[in-house]
Write a protein that holds these residues in place. Structure first.
Motif, PDB file in Angstrom:
ATOM      1  N   ILE A   3       0.532  -1.343  -0.431  1.00  0.00           N
ATOM      2  CA  ILE A   3       0.156  -0.249  -0.099  1.00  0.00           C
ATOM      3  C   ILE A   3       0.747   1.238   0.302  1.00  0.00           C
ATOM      4  O   ILE A   3       0.897   1.841  -0.744  1.00  0.00           O
ATOM      5  N   MET A   4       1.957   1.368   0.852  1.00  0.00           N
ATOM      6  CA  MET A   4       2.734   3.040   0.918  1.00  0.00           C
ATOM      7  C   MET A   4       3.768   2.766  -0.584  1.00  0.00           C
ATOM      8  O   MET A   4       3.779   3.764  -1.113  1.00  0.00           O
ATOM      9  N   ASP A   5       4.256   1.790  -1.381  1.00  0.00           N
ATOM     10  CA  ASP A   5       4.496   1.887  -2.306  1.00  0.00           C
ATOM     11  C   ASP A   5       3.388   2.611  -3.711  1.00  0.00           C
ATOM     12  O   ASP A   5       4.188   3.235  -4.071  1.00  0.00           O
ATOM     13  N   ALA A   6       2.206   2.183  -3.334  1.00  0.00           N
ATOM     14  CA  ALA A   6       1.551   2.246  -3.625  1.00  0.00           C
ATOM     15  C   ALA A   6       0.347   3.986  -3.641  1.00  0.00           C
ATOM     16  O   ALA A   6       0.883   4.668  -4.937  1.00  0.00           O
ATOM     17  N   TYR A   7       0.960   4.334  -2.656  1.00  0.00           N
ATOM     18  CA  TYR A   7       1.329   5.330  -2.259  1.00  0.00           C
ATOM     19  C   TYR A   7       2.149   5.911  -2.535  1.00  0.00           C
ATOM     20  O   TYR A   7       1.230   7.544  -3.387  1.00  0.00           O
ATOM     21  N   GLN A   8       3.367   6.359  -1.959  1.00  0.00           N
ATOM     22  CA  GLN A   8       4.488   7.117  -2.875  1.00  0.00           C
ATOM     23  C   GLN A   8       4.074   6.888  -4.199  1.00  0.00           C
ATOM     24  O   GLN A   8       4.197   8.529  -4.796  1.00  0.00           O
ATOM     25  N   MET A   9       3.695   6.337  -5.109  1.00  0.00           N
ATOM     26  CA  MET A   9       3.734   6.596  -7.051  1.00  0.00           C
ATOM     27  C   MET A   9       2.905   7.626  -7.002  1.00  0.00           C
ATOM     28  O   MET A   9       2.499   8.918  -8.235  1.00  0.00           O
ATOM     29  N   GLU A  10       1.301   7.457  -6.011  1.00  0.00           N
ATOM     30  CA  GLU A  10       0.285   8.245  -6.664  1.00  0.00           C
ATOM     31  C   GLU A  10       0.875   9.879  -5.888  1.00  0.00           C
ATOM     32  O   GLU A  10       0.078  10.518  -6.578  1.00  0.00           O
ATOM     33  N   LYS A  11       1.340   9.438  -5.245  1.00  0.00           N
ATOM     34  CA  LYS A  11       1.612  11.169  -4.029  1.00  0.00           C
ATOM     35  C   LYS A  11       2.136  11.631  -4.833  1.00  0.00           C
ATOM     36  O   LYS A  11       2.662  13.209  -4.812  1.00  0.00           O
ATOM     37  N   TYR A  12       3.027  11.192  -6.018  1.00  0.00           N
ATOM     38  CA  TYR A  12       4.675  11.767  -7.084  1.00  0.00           C
ATOM     39  C   TYR A  12       3.955  12.191  -7.802  1.00  0.00           C
ATOM     40  O   TYR A  12       4.108  13.476  -8.501  1.00  0.00           O
ATOM     41  N   LYS A  13       2.552  11.378  -8.229  1.00  0.00           N
ATOM     42  CA  LYS A  13       1.989  12.126  -9.318  1.00  0.00           C
ATOM     43  C   LYS A  13       1.122  13.433  -8.723  1.00  0.00           C
ATOM     44  O   LYS A  13       0.838  14.032  -9.969  1.00  0.00           O
ATOM     45  N   ALA A  14       0.606  13.417  -8.016  1.00  0.00           N
ATOM     46  CA  ALA A  14      -0.027  14.528  -7.664  1.00  0.00           C
ATOM     47  C   ALA A  14       1.032  15.868  -6.707  1.00  0.00           C
ATOM     48  O   ALA A  14      -0.221  16.863  -6.100  1.00  0.00           O
ATOM     49  N   SER A  15       1.993  14.983  -7.634  1.00  0.00           N
ATOM     50  CA  SER A  15       3.240  16.813  -6.180  1.00  0.00           C
ATOM     51  C   SER A  15       2.991  17.973  -7.222  1.00  0.00           C
ATOM     52  O   SER A  15       3.074  19.237  -6.740  1.00  0.00           O
ATOM     53  N   ASP A  16       2.204  17.657  -8.093  1.00  0.00           N
ATOM     54  CA  ASP A  16       2.153  19.175  -9.163  1.00  0.00           C
ATOM     55  C   ASP A  16       0.723  19.646  -9.403  1.00  0.00           C
ATOM     56  O   ASP A  16       0.644  20.437 -10.259  1.00  0.00           O
ATOM     57  N   ALA A  17      -0.483  18.628  -8.924  1.00  0.00           N
ATOM     58  CA  ALA A  17      -1.117  19.128  -8.377  1.00  0.00           C
ATOM     59  C   ALA A  17      -1.928  20.453  -7.308  1.00  0.00           C
ATOM     60  O   ALA A  17      -0.637  20.916  -6.333  1.00  0.00           O
ATOM     61  N   THR A  18      -2.941  21.155  -8.357  1.00  0.00           N
ATOM     62  CA  THR A  18      -3.565  22.020  -7.448  1.00  0.00           C
ATOM     63  C   THR A  18      -3.657  21.654  -6.380  1.00  0.00           C
ATOM     64  O   THR A  18      -4.869  20.194  -5.594  1.00  0.00           O
ATOM     65  N   THR A  19      -3.955  22.082  -4.498  1.00  0.00           N
ATOM     66  CA  THR A  19      -4.571  21.985  -4.243  1.00  0.00           C
ATOM     67  C   THR A  19      -5.900  22.641  -3.717  1.00  0.00           C
ATOM     68  O   THR A  19      -6.612  23.204  -4.096  1.00  0.00           O
ATOM     69  N   LEU A  20      -6.921  21.949  -2.239  1.00  0.00           N
ATOM     70  CA  LEU A  20      -7.854  21.662  -2.603  1.00  0.00           C
ATOM     71  C   LEU A  20      -8.430  23.530  -2.025  1.00  0.00           C
ATOM     72  O   LEU A  20      -8.992  24.148  -2.691  1.00  0.00           O
ATOM     73  N   TRP A  21      -7.788  24.366  -1.589  1.00  0.00           N
ATOM     74  CA  TRP A  21      -8.044  25.541  -1.121  1.00  0.00           C
ATOM     75  C   TRP A  21      -7.284  26.446  -2.222  1.00  0.00           C
ATOM     76  O   TRP A  21      -7.951  27.120  -2.611  1.00  0.00           O
ATOM     77  N   GLN A  22      -6.944  25.970  -2.817  1.00  0.00           N
ATOM     78  CA  GLN A  22      -5.888  26.757  -3.957  1.00  0.00           C
ATOM     79  C   GLN A  22      -6.895  26.989  -5.822  1.00  0.00           C
ATOM     80  O   GLN A  22      -7.507  28.090  -5.992  1.00  0.00           O
ATOM     81  N   GLN A  23      -7.830  25.167  -5.423  1.00  0.00           N
ATOM     82  CA  GLN A  23      -8.842  24.981  -6.624  1.00  0.00           C
ATOM     83  C   GLN A  23     -10.293  26.295  -5.979  1.00  0.00           C
ATOM     84  O   GLN A  23     -10.694  26.470  -6.710  1.00  0.00           O
ATOM     85  N   ILE A  24     -10.740  25.814  -4.482  1.00  0.00           N
ATOM     86  CA  ILE A  24     -11.300  26.698  -4.329  1.00  0.00           C
ATOM     87  C   ILE A  24     -11.124  28.868  -5.264  1.00  0.00           C
ATOM     88  O   ILE A  24     -12.424  29.259  -5.316  1.00  0.00           O
ATOM     89  N   LEU A  25      -9.878  28.578  -4.707  1.00  0.00           N
ATOM     90  CA  LEU A  25      -9.497  30.205  -5.227  1.00  0.00           C
ATOM     91  C   LEU A  25     -10.021  30.147  -6.332  1.00  0.00           C
ATOM     92  O   LEU A  25     -10.722  31.303  -6.724  1.00  0.00           O
TER      93      LEU A  25
END
Length: 517
Positions: free
Chosen positions: A278-300
């Motif tokens: 699970i942690m291996d898959a989480y690290q991979m997905e976290k790397y993919k989302a590292s440049d994604a917009t945060t929730l607060w920025q998306q609301i703004l």
């Protein structure tokens, strides 16, 4: 007294070791759920109406989606539903609708059963106070109705227990709209293949330990007396909940052997392997989302887009979608499968009030999103294959370069052997006909020294000429400086004369004033 019925059942279990275990089970139901304060009834009624309205809204939305799918498809009804409609989250939506409807139905059934018990209660009280020949039949009918009421209440609670789990799945669907919130569901999707293979091994090993615990402790311990109890107790033991004193009733050695093996295999090995997957898959997905917009920025961003839309500086993306949908007469499948090229000018022309900048930005973002969806992020295995292919291609290119270098070297050797009088290297080795090697070397050194001397003489002459030019310029500047000093001295002399005259005038004025006094 408390406005509820309680149905109590007592059961006895005889295990293979001769132990007798008693189980007391209580089921309760309200006599009348409306015997509450006015404020509680208002809050409960409003919540119930909102929930029923949400169920109806979800059902209508799913039905409209089915109708739209069938209309937009050129295939048959069943094929269109199977290929274009059925999906995981559609099934989640229908599960929430079905379970919610069942919960409402079971609740109505439980209230009908409670009403039947309420109607039979006076007769039961009368029969209890004045027992007669019909007391047995009256009591039997009353307890049968109470049992039915309790079971209906239990079925209602069972449906309501599953309903929050379905709502949780619908929340995960909503979370997928934000990359940072979609990390959990994305991690599960990425780890799903590895988890599937892992749980095949995990279940086999776990069932083996459960069967051994049933044989070891089943005759003496209630918690391991049946297969389902052994499954539950073994699962609790994996997470630290066990009764060691009770387990030693079968013998400390036997209990210790089973317990040590269970902890080493199930907890230290398999559970930690599960966490690693699970942690291996989480690290991979976290790397993919590292440049994604945060929730607060998306609301703004959403608020900013709303303000821009109200000022007429942009259009909504739903307006763009509806424009293309009208072009394809509402056939979304044909629209999404089209491969025609869309230009900025096409968007500006066809979408009402769409600015050029927004059209360009929308197309650029769409291309970037399509590239991500097509290529995605490379896995470790894909990266290794890519590096392997790159190294193989590099080896081929290096071999080609070596072959080219060898070819050039051969050509250079060939041209070096050509007769080229006048070339310094050629003359050094081959240009001294009739002389020995030492004589040719001395002649080459003499010629080289003469050439260098001539070059040095030429550079020295040019340097002296440049120094002479600088000296002439310096003398001119020195003459100009002397003239300037002479003019400055004359100016000072004039100033002194003017100052002397001014002093004489001032003294004369002072003398006149003294004479007048």
């Amino acid at each position: 007294q408390y406005g509820s019925y309680t149905y109590v059942s007592v059961n006895f279990m005889f295990n293979r070791g001769g132990h007798v275990h008693s189980f007391i089970h209580c089921l309760s139901a309200f006599v009348n759920p409306f015997l509450r304060t006015g404020s509680e009834l208002v809050v409960t009624s409003v919540a119930a109406l909102l929930w029923i309205g949400a169920l109806v809204y979800a059902a209508v939305g799913e039905i409209l989606e089915i109708v739209s799918t069938i209309r937009n498809s050129n295939a048959g009804v069943l094929k269109a539903i199977r290929e274009d409609y059925i999906g995981f989250y559609n099934m989640v939506d229908w599960s929430s609708i079905i379970i919610g409807t069942l919960a409402i139905g079971y609740y109505i059934q439980s209230r009908i059963a409670a009403g039947a018990v309420n109607a039979m209660l006076p007769a039961m009280i009368e029969a209890s106070l004045n027992p007669g020949s019909d007391y047995k039949d009256t009591a039997k009918d009353f307890f049968k109705a109470a049992e039915d009421m309790s079971k209906a209440k239990k079925d209602t609670e069972l449906q309501l227990m599953f309903y929050p789990l379905i709502i949780m799945m619908r929340l995960f669907r909503s979370f997928e709209a934000q990359p940072r919130l979609a990390l959990v569901s994305a991690t599960i999707k990425t780890a799903a293949p590895d988890l599937g293979h892992f749980f095949m091994i995990f279940l086999c090993v776990y069932v083996c330990f459960v069967v051994s615990s049933l044989l070891f402790f089943g005759q003496d311990l209630e918690s391991f007396s049946t297969m389902d109890r052994a499954l539950h107790s073994s699962f609790l033991a994996m997470f630290g909940d066990w009764d060691w004193n009770a387990m030693t009733d079968v013998g400390i050695l036997r209990a210790a052997v089973w317990f040590w093996l269970f902890m080493i295999v199930m907890v230290l090995f398999l559970l930690n392997m599960l966490l690693a997957i699970i942690m291996d898959a989480y690290q991979m997905e976290k790397y993919k989302a590292s440049d994604a917009t945060t929730l607060w920025q998306q609301i703004l961003d959403m608020l900013q887009r709303r303000r821009q839309y109200m000022r007429g500086e942009r259009v909504r993306l739903t307006d763009v979608w509806n424009t293309f949908r009208r072009e394809y007469a509402g056939k979304e499948k044909a629209m999404l499968s089209s491969d025609r090229i869309i230009s900025v000018e096409h968007l500006v022309t066809n979408v009402t009030r769409m600015p050029y900048k927004q059209a360009l930005r929308t197309l650029v973002n769409s291309l970037q999103r399509d590239d991500v969806l097509r290529n995605g992020h490379l896995t470790e295995e894909q990266v290794n294959k890519h590096v392997e292919a790159s190294l193989g291609s590099m080896d081929i290119k290096i071999k080609a370069v070596l072959e080219d270098v060898e070819y050039i070297s051969d050509k250079l050797d060939f041209f070096d052997r050509l007769l080229a009088p006048g070339d310094a290297e050629y003359d050094f080795y081959f240009g001294a006909d009739g002389h020995t090697t030492d004589e040719a070397s001395r002649m080459w050194i003499h010629n080289s020294v003469s050439t260098i001397s001539e070059e040095l003489q030429s550079n020295f002459v040019k340097g002296l000429q440049r120094i002479g030019t600088w000296q002439d310029e310096f003398e001119c500047e020195q003459t100009e400086l002397a003239d300037s000093l002479k003019e400055f001295q004359e100016l000072l002399a004039h100033l002194l004369e003017a100052f002397q005259g001014l002093s004489n005038i001032v003294e004369g004025m002072a003398t006149k004033e003294e004479a007048q006094q």
